[in-house]
Design an enzyme around this catalytic site. Structure first.
Site, PDB file in Angstrom:
ATOM      1  N   ARG A  52       0.856  -1.183   0.000  1.00  0.00           N
ATOM      2  CA  ARG A  52       0.000   0.000   0.000  1.00  0.00           C
ATOM      3  C   ARG A  52       0.897   1.241   0.000  1.00  0.00           C
ATOM      4  O   ARG A  52       1.893   1.297   0.743  1.00  0.00           O
ATOM      5  CB  ARG A  52      -0.903   0.046   1.239  1.00  0.00           C
ATOM      6  CG  ARG A  52      -2.084  -0.911   1.209  1.00  0.00           C
ATOM      7  CD  ARG A  52      -3.121  -0.537   0.146  1.00  0.00           C
ATOM      8  NE  ARG A  52      -4.253  -1.443   0.122  1.00  0.00           N
ATOM      9  CZ  ARG A  52      -4.359  -2.506  -0.676  1.00  0.00           C
ATOM     10  NH1 ARG A  52      -3.394  -2.808  -1.524  1.00  0.00           N
ATOM     11  NH2 ARG A  52      -5.443  -3.259  -0.641  1.00  0.00           N
ATOM     12  N   GLU A  81      -2.626   7.709  -4.569  1.00  0.00           N
ATOM     13  CA  GLU A  81      -2.901   6.776  -5.659  1.00  0.00           C
ATOM     14  C   GLU A  81      -4.286   7.056  -6.203  1.00  0.00           C
ATOM     15  O   GLU A  81      -5.215   7.146  -5.397  1.00  0.00           O
ATOM     16  CB  GLU A  81      -2.824   5.348  -5.103  1.00  0.00           C
ATOM     17  CG  GLU A  81      -2.736   4.318  -6.185  1.00  0.00           C
ATOM     18  CD  GLU A  81      -2.470   2.924  -5.625  1.00  0.00           C
ATOM     19  OE1 GLU A  81      -1.504   2.729  -4.879  1.00  0.00           O
ATOM     20  OE2 GLU A  81      -3.273   2.035  -5.946  1.00  0.00           O
ATOM     21  N   HIS A  87      -0.580  -0.188  -9.879  1.00  0.00           N
ATOM     22  CA  HIS A  87      -1.269  -1.145  -8.985  1.00  0.00           C
ATOM     23  C   HIS A  87      -1.811  -2.355  -9.768  1.00  0.00           C
ATOM     24  O   HIS A  87      -3.020  -2.600  -9.806  1.00  0.00           O
ATOM     25  CB  HIS A  87      -2.400  -0.432  -8.217  1.00  0.00           C
ATOM     26  CG  HIS A  87      -2.749  -1.116  -6.930  1.00  0.00           C
ATOM     27  ND1 HIS A  87      -3.141  -0.432  -5.800  1.00  0.00           N
ATOM     28  CD2 HIS A  87      -2.778  -2.431  -6.582  1.00  0.00           C
ATOM     29  CE1 HIS A  87      -3.402  -1.287  -4.817  1.00  0.00           C
ATOM     30  NE2 HIS A  87      -3.186  -2.516  -5.285  1.00  0.00           N
TER      31      HIS A  87
HETATM   32  C1  DGY Z   1      -5.379  -6.326  -2.886  1.00  0.00           C
HETATM   33  O1  DGY Z   1      -5.941  -7.403  -3.140  1.00  0.00           O
HETATM   34  O2  DGY Z   1      -5.351  -5.842  -1.769  1.00  0.00           O
HETATM   35  C2  DGY Z   1      -4.752  -5.630  -4.046  1.00  0.00           C
HETATM   36  O3  DGY Z   1      -3.996  -4.561  -3.647  1.00  0.00           O
HETATM   37  C3  DGY Z   1      -5.820  -5.172  -5.004  1.00  0.00           C
HETATM   38  O4  DGY Z   1      -6.549  -4.150  -4.403  1.00  0.00           O
END
Ligand code: DGY
Length: 318
Positions: A237, A266, A285
């Site tokens: 993250r 983001e 991402h």
């Molecule tokens: C997750 O599965 O947490 C990935 O980052 C996709 O959002």
């Protein structure tokens, strides 16, 4: 039972829900405003939620008292205030495991791309600057025998560590809330303190699940302690790193490079100065963006909801 899905997911999940005789609501417009999204939530019993755009915070639970369960189409659950969900007796499901290989593949890809300066070299080719063979230009670094520091050695971190061990015989050190005995046995991973992790890692890769109190954990003070040849990888993250501090650390060659699949904020603005640096590779991402992982996530989210509708709780987090 009405299930609201805010964005189309792979067909397998939708079919499973329909076959279980659940009513599926998917809006025509998948770019809902917060107000539109909330209105759909108010009409529904269960939410299958795609993305982290809208938060399940105390306000949400106050506005939507009829919501009975939330199945996230993600392994991360930082968009949910777990305390509020618990207080309102709303179980939360997520999609672990099915995306561990795909996401760790992106960490591994970023590690290599940064080590061999792939983005920089690709930009040169695109700009018509291939140039003549130069023994001293754009040299990368090899990863063989280097130390991989894993922050958060859970499922995804373990996959990244296994690949790095196998491909480059990297030493694995890690920092976690709990010891990972399986990883210690299988790949000789060594538990270290956070301070040792950041000081010893040649590649530092983040794989922990994110909590609000960890915002900007990787900040100036941390980058200052890292090795000058260190590569920083974040596929977890963006909130984990202070992006301005990361920019400064990269610009001043305090660390060697960074590979990001998640950014802060983001999506990242196209004019973020970090994009001007040559020792950075940024992806939008895409950690779980494979057919296999996304189908697995759709199946698991649907299974969570079906299990809930039958009164089972086996997949739910809370
Ligand atoms: C997750 O599965 O947490 C990935 O980052 C996709 O959002």
């Amino acid at each position: 039972m009405k299930v609201f899905i805010n964005k189309r997911i792979p067909e397998i999940g939708i079919t499973m829900l329909k076959e279980a005789k659940l009513e599926v609501i998917i809006p025509e417009n998948e770019h809902l405003s917060y107000e539109e999204w909330l209105a759909y939530c108010k009409l529904s019993d269960v939410i299958l939620n795609v993305g982290g755009e809208f938060k399940f915070d105390p306000y949400f639970f106050k506005e939507c008292p009829n919501i009975k369960a939330i199945a996230l189409y993600s392994v991360g659950y930082d968009q949910v205030n777990i305390q509020s969900a618990t207080e309102n007796a709303v179980p939360i499901g997520n999609t672990p495991d099915v995306l561990s290989k795909a996401t760790s593949d992106v960490s591994f890809l970023l590690m290599q791309s940064v080590a061999r300066r792939a983005s920089y070299n690709f930009e040169k080719v695109k700009a018509g600057n291939w140039g003549r063979f130069d023994p001293l230009h754009a040299l990368g670094q090899e990863l063989y025998g280097k130390t991989l520091g894993v922050f958060g050695l859970g499922r995804i971190g373990f996959e990244m560590a296994k690949k790095s061990r196998k491909a480059f015989d990297m030493e694995i050190i890690y920092h976690n809330r709990h010891r990972n005995v399986e990883a210690e046995k299988e790949i000789n991973a060594r538990y270290v303190s956070f301070d040792e992790l950041i000081k010893q890692a040649d590649v530092l890769s983040i794989h922990a699940s994110y909590k609000a109190e960890q915002k900007d954990l990787f900040n100036n003070a941390v980058f200052e302690k890292m090795k000058s040849n260190a590569i920083f990888i974040n596929t977890a993250r963006g909130g984990f790193h202070d992006q301005k501090a990361l920019y400064e650390a990269l610009k001043n060659n305090q660390i060697w490079g960074a590979g990001l699949d998640v950014t802060n904020p983001e999506p990242m603005p196209y004019d973020d100065p970090i994009l001007e640096l040559s020792n950075v590779c940024v992806l939008p991402h895409i950690g779980s963006a494979t057919e296999e992982a996304r189908n697995g996530m759709a199946k698991m989210a649907a299974e969570n909801i079906i299990a809930f509708s039958k009164g089972e709780k086996n997949y739910l987090l809370v």
